[in-house]
Design an enzyme around this catalytic site. Sequence first.
Site, PDB file in Angstrom:
ATOM      1  CD  GLU A 184      -2.724   1.065   2.604  1.00  0.00           C
ATOM      2  OE1 GLU A 184      -3.688   1.697   2.673  1.00  0.00           O
ATOM      3  OE2 GLU A 184      -2.271   0.524   3.465  1.00  0.00           O
TER       4      GLU A 184
ATOM      5  CE  LYS B 184      -7.373   1.037   3.711  1.00  0.00           C
ATOM      6  NZ  LYS B 184      -6.216   1.855   4.568  1.00  0.00           N
TER       7      LYS B 184
ATOM      8  CB  CYS C  64      -4.101  -1.704   4.564  1.00  0.00           C
ATOM      9  SG  CYS C  64      -3.088  -1.361   6.370  1.00  0.00           S
TER      10      CYS C  64
END
Length: 510
Positions: A264, A339, A373
Amino acid sequence: MSAEKTHLEICNLTKEQYPQIKTLMDQAYPDLGGAWPSHTIFRLIDQFPEGQIGIVDDGVLVGLALSVQVDYARFSNPHTYEDIADGHDRVFSDTDGDALYGLDVAISETHRGMRLGRRLYDARKELCRQYNLRAILAGGRIPRYYNHSSEMTPMEYIEKVDQKELYDPILSFQLSNDFQVKRLLKKYLPEDQESVGYATLLEWNNIMYEPTDTVLESTKSIVRVGAVQWQMRCVESVEEMLKQVEYFVDTVSDYKSDFILFPEFFNAPLMGLTEQSNQTEAIRYLAEYTETFKNAMSRMAIEYNANIITGSMPLAEDDKIYNVSYLCHRSGKIDEQRKIHITPHEQNDWVIQGGDKIAVFDTDAGRVGIQICYDVEFPELSRILAKQGLDILFVPFWTDTKNSYLRVRHCAQARAIENECYVVIAGSVGNLPQVESLDVQYSQSAVLTPSDFSFPHDATLNEATPNTEMLLFSDLDMDKLKILHSEGTVRNLKDRREDLYDVILKKRDV
């Protein structure tokens, strides 16, 4: 050839493609009579359609490889080209043959340098495995030999090419694709003046071959993944960072990885090139380069023949910033995953917005998903992907401390177990004091598995050394997942009580 305009697909050749086949072969073999006549190609397609492989770019044929089945005992010994093709240019494929014989390979002049020849060779190898054939054989020309025929024998020339003291465009390529020279063939193709009539008998052994009279035919699908544990470091320019990216892509592709995963915000050091008194402006500055990195990494995916998960980068759209990861297929296709769940730091300092779509992506090496993440800490997302047939979940992450890393690690491990899939996580290491809020990183990249007898006892297939820049390679056995789904000690997917509960993705109004 622009990467964003390239859409490559592997196909089996058809008779309707003969005009394009003729064009390719005329380009490739101008000194050897050019293309086979149509009746030869049609016979090959009729007798062994799976062995006639093409690559098309947006519907246009740009590469081909022709093959037949042969008897290994006969063609692993000395023979000539006339033993393959008779005087009427007829080539016969033996349906009872236990070996694949590679005929011609041709690549369009417009697509040379894109490693399509290697892709065709890999397709032949996969065909050999699927048919449970003993080996691939081929008579290989040595077209640079005429430059050295007065000073060395053919075997001396072959040895020097093998030692990389000399370069031969055909033999060097074949050796780099794991073929071995079995013997020298004399008068193989007498009209081949460049090779002075000689050729090499090349062989690639199928180590998965099993005699069909002793075992059941079965093919295991092995997928190799490479994770980049990325070192954050100062850079002076975008070009310098792209060189770092290509270095790792090149290195990982040398190990024939099907996937390459970056962390990321791996290109966050670029924020050090601008004034950072305002973090919101700094992340928008970084977003200016996202399109450049996406296109460059898509080009690398094509040229290095590996699917690349681009870690994540900020994307500016409609005056909003998103955290986005791209799946750059080696075919040229690009998929996108934003995300979904945004951390407080991303919300408060960078004003990043959450995405609203999640999907499983079909690739040539399985069905994969991406969670950036924090997303992996929400089990609902992975369960939705699992219901869509997820094989591998890729998790690019960035964490600054060990406790934040362990949140990602433990949740990723849980996702692998409860959804019976592989999970690959990759993060960055080192420190970046010149970039606000990215001072330090903590990472231990890993490949995580379900927990059952077929998998490692701790459900960890591989893991990197903590806080050290390195590459992590792992071979994932996809057949183990299939067995687990139906015959596992426990069956987390099958045994869900959907009469009591379910996880669904709500439809959003557009």
